[in-house]
Design a protein around this motif. Structure first.
Motif, PDB file in Angstrom:
ATOM      1  N   GLY A 133       0.764  -1.351   0.134  1.00  0.00           N
ATOM      2  CA  GLY A 133      -0.063  -0.129  -0.044  1.00  0.00           C
ATOM      3  C   GLY A 133       0.804   1.120  -0.065  1.00  0.00           C
ATOM      4  N   SER A 134       2.136   1.077   0.122  1.00  0.00           N
ATOM      5  CA  SER A 134       3.176   2.050   0.266  1.00  0.00           C
ATOM      6  C   SER A 134       2.551   3.312   1.213  1.00  0.00           C
ATOM      7  CB  SER A 134       3.014   2.684  -1.193  1.00  0.00           C
ATOM      8  OG  SER A 134       3.356   1.520  -2.087  1.00  0.00           O
ATOM      9  N   MET A 135       1.968   2.938   2.274  1.00  0.00           N
ATOM     10  CA  MET A 135       1.684   4.225   3.219  1.00  0.00           C
ATOM     11  C   MET A 135       2.124   3.599   4.490  1.00  0.00           C
ATOM     12  SD  MET A 135       0.320   6.795   1.552  1.00  0.00           S
ATOM     13  CE  MET A 135      -0.670   7.806   2.689  1.00  0.00           C
ATOM     14  N   PRO A 136       3.583   3.254   4.775  1.00  0.00           N
ATOM     15  CA  PRO A 136       3.972   2.730   5.904  1.00  0.00           C
ATOM     16  C   PRO A 136       3.691   3.748   7.283  1.00  0.00           C
ATOM     17  CG  PRO A 136       5.717   3.410   4.849  1.00  0.00           C
ATOM     18  CD  PRO A 136       4.562   3.660   3.830  1.00  0.00           C
ATOM     19  N   GLY A 137       3.323   2.960   8.267  1.00  0.00           N
ATOM     20  CA  GLY A 137       3.002   3.846   9.496  1.00  0.00           C
ATOM     21  C   GLY A 137       4.053   4.561  10.146  1.00  0.00           C
ATOM     22  N   ARG A 138       5.304   3.996   9.772  1.00  0.00           N
ATOM     23  CA  ARG A 138       6.432   4.824  10.605  1.00  0.00           C
ATOM     24  C   ARG A 138       7.710   4.437   9.689  1.00  0.00           C
ATOM     25  NH1 ARG A 138       6.091   2.863  16.786  1.00  0.00           N
ATOM     26  NH2 ARG A 138       4.015   3.663  17.069  1.00  0.00           N
ATOM     27  N   SER A 139       7.734   5.138   8.435  1.00  0.00           N
ATOM     28  CA  SER A 139       8.761   5.473   7.584  1.00  0.00           C
ATOM     29  C   SER A 139       9.517   6.606   8.101  1.00  0.00           C
ATOM     30  CB  SER A 139       8.296   5.482   6.168  1.00  0.00           C
ATOM     31  OG  SER A 139       7.360   6.460   5.928  1.00  0.00           O
ATOM     32  N   ILE A 140      10.859   6.651   7.735  1.00  0.00           N
ATOM     33  CA  ILE A 140      11.544   7.703   8.173  1.00  0.00           C
ATOM     34  C   ILE A 140      12.356   8.160   7.017  1.00  0.00           C
ATOM     35  CG2 ILE A 140      11.856   7.047  10.681  1.00  0.00           C
ATOM     36  CD1 ILE A 140      14.678   5.568  10.017  1.00  0.00           C
ATOM     37  N   GLU A 141      12.350   7.820   5.807  1.00  0.00           N
ATOM     38  CA  GLU A 141      13.020   8.218   4.568  1.00  0.00           C
ATOM     39  C   GLU A 141      11.992   7.721   3.444  1.00  0.00           C
ATOM     40  OE1 GLU A 141      16.867   7.092   4.286  1.00  0.00           O
ATOM     41  OE2 GLU A 141      16.320   4.889   3.940  1.00  0.00           O
ATOM     42  N   ILE A 142      12.206   8.493   2.567  1.00  0.00           N
ATOM     43  CA  ILE A 142      11.347   8.399   1.233  1.00  0.00           C
ATOM     44  C   ILE A 142      11.577   7.174   0.624  1.00  0.00           C
ATOM     45  CG2 ILE A 142      12.695   9.756  -0.277  1.00  0.00           C
ATOM     46  CD1 ILE A 142      10.036  10.994  -1.345  1.00  0.00           C
ATOM     47  N   GLY A 270       7.233  29.818  13.393  1.00  0.00           N
ATOM     48  CA  GLY A 270       7.018  29.228  14.578  1.00  0.00           C
ATOM     49  C   GLY A 270       6.424  27.567  14.374  1.00  0.00           C
ATOM     50  N   THR A 271       6.288  27.203  13.606  1.00  0.00           N
ATOM     51  CA  THR A 271       5.921  25.826  13.096  1.00  0.00           C
ATOM     52  C   THR A 271       6.959  25.060  13.474  1.00  0.00           C
ATOM     53  OG1 THR A 271       4.180  26.427  11.743  1.00  0.00           O
ATOM     54  CG2 THR A 271       5.054  24.259  11.356  1.00  0.00           C
ATOM     55  N   SER A 272       6.681  23.565  13.871  1.00  0.00           N
ATOM     56  CA  SER A 272       7.682  22.762  14.136  1.00  0.00           C
ATOM     57  C   SER A 272       8.784  22.505  12.872  1.00  0.00           C
ATOM     58  CB  SER A 272       6.977  21.365  14.563  1.00  0.00           C
ATOM     59  OG  SER A 272       6.530  21.424  15.788  1.00  0.00           O
ATOM     60  N   PRO A 273       9.947  22.248  13.152  1.00  0.00           N
ATOM     61  CA  PRO A 273      10.807  21.859  12.085  1.00  0.00           C
ATOM     62  C   PRO A 273      10.593  20.453  11.547  1.00  0.00           C
ATOM     63  CG  PRO A 273      11.909  21.468  14.522  1.00  0.00           C
ATOM     64  CD  PRO A 273      10.571  22.190  14.488  1.00  0.00           C
ATOM     65  N   GLN A 274      11.187  20.289  10.454  1.00  0.00           N
ATOM     66  CA  GLN A 274      11.293  18.953  10.020  1.00  0.00           C
ATOM     67  C   GLN A 274      11.533  17.736  10.739  1.00  0.00           C
ATOM     68  OE1 GLN A 274      12.797  18.607   5.711  1.00  0.00           O
ATOM     69  NE2 GLN A 274      13.902  16.652   6.337  1.00  0.00           N
ATOM     70  N   VAL A 275      10.631  16.830  10.861  1.00  0.00           N
ATOM     71  CA  VAL A 275      10.583  15.776  11.891  1.00  0.00           C
ATOM     72  C   VAL A 275      11.145  14.311  11.346  1.00  0.00           C
ATOM     73  CG1 VAL A 275       8.850  16.692  13.159  1.00  0.00           C
ATOM     74  CG2 VAL A 275       8.282  15.362  11.484  1.00  0.00           C
ATOM     75  N   ARG A 276      11.231  13.466  11.994  1.00  0.00           N
ATOM     76  CA  ARG A 276      11.887  11.981  11.738  1.00  0.00           C
ATOM     77  C   ARG A 276      10.840  11.119  11.045  1.00  0.00           C
ATOM     78  NH1 ARG A 276      13.498   6.768  14.151  1.00  0.00           N
ATOM     79  NH2 ARG A 276      15.521   6.282  13.037  1.00  0.00           N
ATOM     80  N   GLY A 277       9.577  11.157  11.358  1.00  0.00           N
ATOM     81  CA  GLY A 277       8.368  10.491  10.974  1.00  0.00           C
ATOM     82  C   GLY A 277       7.925  10.942   9.447  1.00  0.00           C
ATOM     83  N   ASN A 278       6.906  10.544   9.177  1.00  0.00           N
ATOM     84  CA  ASN A 278       6.249  10.908   7.630  1.00  0.00           C
ATOM     85  C   ASN A 278       5.165  11.746   7.765  1.00  0.00           C
ATOM     86  OD1 ASN A 278       4.015   9.327   8.476  1.00  0.00           O
ATOM     87  ND2 ASN A 278       5.085   7.513   7.769  1.00  0.00           N
ATOM     88  N   VAL A 279       5.122  12.603   8.705  1.00  0.00           N
ATOM     89  CA  VAL A 279       4.097  13.593   8.747  1.00  0.00           C
ATOM     90  C   VAL A 279       4.559  14.901   7.837  1.00  0.00           C
ATOM     91  CG1 VAL A 279       2.869  12.780  10.376  1.00  0.00           C
ATOM     92  CG2 VAL A 279       4.495  14.542  10.888  1.00  0.00           C
TER      93      VAL A 279
END
Length: 532
Positions: A133-142, A270-279
């Motif tokens: 499905g290519s929508m992993p719950g916890r990917s950390i890189e593209i 003021g928005t959060s910086p780039q994160v490790r997860g996939n949001v």
């Protein structure tokens, strides 16, 4: 501004929008996957020869702004196109979405003259990557999310580039379905090209181009007129995602909205910086959410084209998770982050025009992906779906229940289609009683949807939110209920699951989504509250 007879202009505008709608109908009716043919997780659009969006079928709101900014960056990579060329792209850092959204773009030539582009974007049920499905719950890189297709010619002067098609299909779990869906997208382009040729014959190529420019000018004028009705000022708002899936820290969106005489300014300082997860999201996701929210604030009948955004300025700080840089994981940026962006923008708009804006809807696409080997035929399958929830209570009445709200305008997969297409069984599907927030106008109810694995081992991915921070109420209305995810094993034991993650389920085991309700709008009158 281009002068154009207003009656003739309206005929042309409606003809262009009807063409985009017809392209969508062709795509839906010729697609292979239930995600497109049943849920219509796709959009079609027409662009001027200068790559400005002039008409779009309003299929999926999350595609509104991202399609707007899809063609020009693509052409910057490919250069000028010849008649018969078709570009394929899914690279989020060029095409502006996430990897499952594959876009096809073709130039329209009339008598050897380039007058427009047509484009179709569809969410494919699998493009490879670490999970079906290519929508992993916890990917950390593209690279974990699927094959990355830079802008390349799938067709060159009318000839299929078989090497490109072969490479794409070799990197997915369901190649026959992917080929069928790509051909459906191509069919949508062909009908778009045909209808544009008919319009050129009817109006003349010169008038067609002049008319498209006039439509954009007309839309800009309407947008500026609506802006003039609103108060000038500065407003601040914020909201957050539960987490990025990699840590438990909330991910914040902070927004400063300013309306001047000439511009609407959206500043995400003021928005959060780039994160490790996939949001993480790419910048066009911000434009999509703002585009959608502006139509709610100003005029829902505004034509869905680039003219709406001409008076709009969007400022996204460098390093922010809303303008992610490669190789950041971004698959949930298209689903979860756009929903929270819409919630944030609309919360700000509720300060500007409280009589127009609803309370928060369920605020998540409640995405589930399931894949494995179908025991009925020994072939790989991938099922992907977003689920509805409660709409926020509205100034004019209660929120609707069990609907795809805000950035998702897709449908559910009918149970009959789901069970025919996949080795799955829908064992429960109902409204979630009591989940809507109380208020003068109550929020709508979420849903409960339970899917059981039949006869095999399957991988399940969940991308959900509003499991920690509830959809907000407005003007004294109460928050909607939080969502919940569960699994039930073969013995009937129930286990709560994280909002974002992937897991393995076996024959007879079930995954359950309880989606959030919408927030309430307005305080419950004291007499009614006392009676209750």
């Amino acid at each position: 501004m281009t002068e154009f007879d207003p009656i003739r202009l309206e005929v042309l505008r409606n003809a262009l929008e009807a063409t985009a709608q017809e392209m969508g109908a062709v795509l839906k009716h010729t697609a292979f996957s239930p995600n497109i043919k049943e849920r219509m997780d796709a959009s079609c659009a027409i662009f001027t020869a200068d790559a400005e969006l002039v008409a779009q079928a309003e299929h999926v709101p999350v595609h509104l702004g991202s399609m707007l900014r899809a063609v020009r960056p693509t052409l910057d990579v490919t250069g000028a196109l010849d008649e018969g060329d078709v570009i394929i792209v899914n690279d989020p850092y060029v095409g502006g979405a996430h990897l499952p959204d594959i876009t096809l773009i073709a130039p329209v030539f009339i008598g050897g003259r380039h007058v427009a582009y047509v484009a179709s974007r569809a969410h494919h049920s699998d493009v490879g990557g670490m999970e079906p499905g290519s929508m992993p719950g916890r990917s950390i890189e593209i690279y974990q999310e699927g094959i990355i297709i830079p802008p390349v010619r799938l067709y060159r002067k009318g000839a299929l580039q078989q090497d490109i098609m072969t490479m794409v299909l070799a990197n997915v779990r369901t190649p026959d379905e992917r080929r069928g869906d790509l051909n459906a997208q191509l069919a949508a382009l062909r009908i778009g090209e045909r209808r544009m040729a008919e319009l050129a014959e009817r109006f003349g190529a010169d008038a067609l181009e002049q008319g498209m420019a006039a439509i954009l000018d007309y839309t800009e004028r309407r947008m500026r007129a609506r802006m003039a009705e609103l108060p000038r000022g500065v407003w601040y708002t914020e909201d957050c995602l539960d987490s990025d899936g990699s840590s438990d820290d909330p991910v914040w969106i902070r927004l400063r909205i300013e309306l001047t005489d000439d511009a609407f300014i959206f500043d995400f300082e003021g928005t959060s910086p780039q994160v490790r997860g996939n949001v993480n999201a790419v910048a066009p996701m911000c434009w999509s959410s703002i585009f959608y929210s502006l139509k709610l604030l100003t005029d829902a009948s505004l034509p869905p084209n680039a003219g709406v955004l001409r008076p709009i300025t969007v400022k996204i700080p460098k390093g922010c998770f809303l303008d992610a840089q490669a190789p950041a994981a971004v698959c949930a940026g298209n689903t979860e982050t756009t929903q929270r962006l819409a919630d944030t923008v609309l919360k700000g708009f509720a300060q500007i025009a409280p009589e127009r804006i609803a309370a928060a809807s369920n605020g998540t696409m409640n995405l589930i992906g399931i894949g494995g080997v179908d025991p009925r035929n020994g072939r790989a399958y991938t099922y992907i779906e977003t689920s509805g929830g409660g709409q926020g209570g509205r100034p004019m009445g209660q929120g609707m229940s069990g609907v795809h709200a805000n950035m998702s305008n897709t449908l559910n997969t009918p149970i009959e289609s789901l069970e025919i297409s996949y080795p799955l069984r829908c064992v429960r599907y109902e409204l979630r009683d009591g989940s809507g927030g109380a208020g003068l106008n109550a929020g709508g109810e979420g849903i409960i949807r339970a899917i059981q694995i039949v006869g095999h081992e399957a991988r399940v991915s969940l991308q959900t939110d509003r499991r920690r921070f509830a959809p907000y109420g407005l003007h004294g209305g109460e928050s909607g209920s939080l969502g919940r995810n569960w699994t039930v094993d073969a013995k009937g034991e129930k286990l709560e699951r994280a909002a974002k993650g992937s897991l393995t389920l076996n024959d007879g085991e079930t995954v359950i989504l309880e989606t959030p309700g919408g927030g309430g709008w307005g305080a419950v009158p004291a007499a009614q509250e006392a009676a209750e």
